[in-house]
Write an enzyme that holds these catalytic residues in place. Structure first.
Site, PDB file in Angstrom:
ATOM      1  N   VAL A   1     -28.517  45.482  50.448  1.00 46.28           N
ATOM      2  CA  VAL A   1     -28.683  44.381  51.073  1.00 46.28           C
ATOM      3  C   VAL A   1     -28.309  43.266  49.418  1.00 46.28           C
ATOM      4  O   VAL A   1     -28.148  42.553  49.937  1.00 46.28           O
ATOM      5  CB  VAL A   1     -30.195  43.582  51.915  1.00 46.28           C
ATOM      6  CG1 VAL A   1     -30.074  42.355  52.512  1.00 46.28           C
ATOM      7  CG2 VAL A   1     -30.091  44.779  53.189  1.00 46.28           C
ATOM      8  N   CYS A   2     -29.027  43.824  48.813  1.00 44.37           N
ATOM      9  CA  CYS A   2     -29.303  42.879  47.160  1.00 44.37           C
ATOM     10  C   CYS A   2     -28.355  41.679  47.270  1.00 44.37           C
ATOM     11  O   CYS A   2     -27.745  40.888  46.556  1.00 44.37           O
ATOM     12  CB  CYS A   2     -30.106  43.185  46.700  1.00 44.37           C
ATOM     13  SG  CYS A   2     -31.889  44.331  47.157  1.00 44.37           S
ATOM     14  N   PRO A   3     -27.174  42.945  47.116  1.00 46.01           N
ATOM     15  CA  PRO A   3     -25.412  42.699  46.413  1.00 46.01           C
ATOM     16  C   PRO A   3     -25.262  41.207  47.370  1.00 46.01           C
ATOM     17  O   PRO A   3     -24.072  40.982  46.540  1.00 46.01           O
ATOM     18  CB  PRO A   3     -25.187  43.597  45.856  1.00 46.01           C
ATOM     19  CG  PRO A   3     -25.623  44.181  46.844  1.00 46.01           C
ATOM     20  CD  PRO A   3     -26.707  44.523  46.819  1.00 46.01           C
TER      21      PRO A   3
ATOM     22  N   ILE B   1     -26.617  38.400  46.349  1.00 46.28           N
ATOM     23  CA  ILE B   1     -26.240  38.488  44.663  1.00 46.28           C
ATOM     24  C   ILE B   1     -24.716  37.091  45.497  1.00 46.28           C
ATOM     25  O   ILE B   1     -24.724  35.902  44.076  1.00 46.28           O
ATOM     26  CB  ILE B   1     -26.777  39.009  43.476  1.00 46.28           C
ATOM     27  CG1 ILE B   1     -27.963  39.503  43.969  1.00 46.28           C
ATOM     28  CG2 ILE B   1     -26.251  38.334  42.788  1.00 46.28           C
ATOM     29  CD1 ILE B   1     -27.886  40.106  43.391  1.00 46.28           C
TER      30      ILE B   1
END
Length: 181
Positions: A54-56, A59
């Site tokens: 999920v993080c990328p 970002i």
């Protein structure tokens, strides 16, 4: 979450952390501190861990909207509890992260995330916290998502626009709409 939670109206805490600002040899690292945002609007967003799913997506979306933040004279900062070395390796490994235009702050000691009160109790990793900080260094908005739920960058921009009007803004207000004040 910790009991020392930084809330709306609180002064954003002082910080000075090593950050990844480039993947170019010799220009990778820079210390970023609250002095970099003094007198400016700022958005700081945290993600739990590098090299995740999920993080990328978040970002990359913040990066796509980088000029939307700078057009609003707002400094954009990203952070997690991973080290600057992990941040750099991830940027080099992930095509969507290679050309980031904002720093990736490394809070390896977890002291900053702990001071903000955003560490999960079990794994001691940061929740998906987003802060809007005004030019006086006061937290004006924050949103904290569960670890598995990505945030909406358009909503961050909408709230930033509303706060920058210094007016009363109704539900679903968008930039250009009439305010109530």
């Amino acid at each position: 979450m910790a009991k020392n939670f930084i809330a709306i109206g609180d002064k954003f805490p002082a910080f000075n952390k090593k950050s990844v600002v480039s993947i170019e040899n010799g220009k990778e690292y820079k210390n970023i501190s609250n002095r970099d945002i003094d007198g400016k609007w700022a958005v700081m967003f945290w993600w739990p861990l590098d090299f995740t799913s999920v993080c990328p997506t978040e970002i990359v979306e913040f990066n796509k909207n980088y000029t939307n933040f700078t057009d609003r004279e707002t400094v954009l900062l990203g952070a997690s509890t991973d080290s600057e070395y992990v941040h750099l390796a991830w940027r080099k490994d992930h095509e969507g992260l290679r050309d980031l235009r904002f720093p990736m702050i490394a809070d390896t000691s977890k002291s900053f995330a702990d001071e903000l009160g955003i560490l999960s109790a079990d794994e001691r990793i940061a929740y998906r916290a987003t802060y809007i900080i005004d030019p006086e260094g006061v937290v004006r908005w924050l949103c904290i998502n569960d670890l598995g739920v990505g945030r909406n960058v358009d909503e961050v921009l909408r709230v930033l626009d509303a706060l920058q009007t210094d007016e009363l803004c109704p539900c679903n207000w968008q930039k250009g709409d009439e305010t109530l004040g």
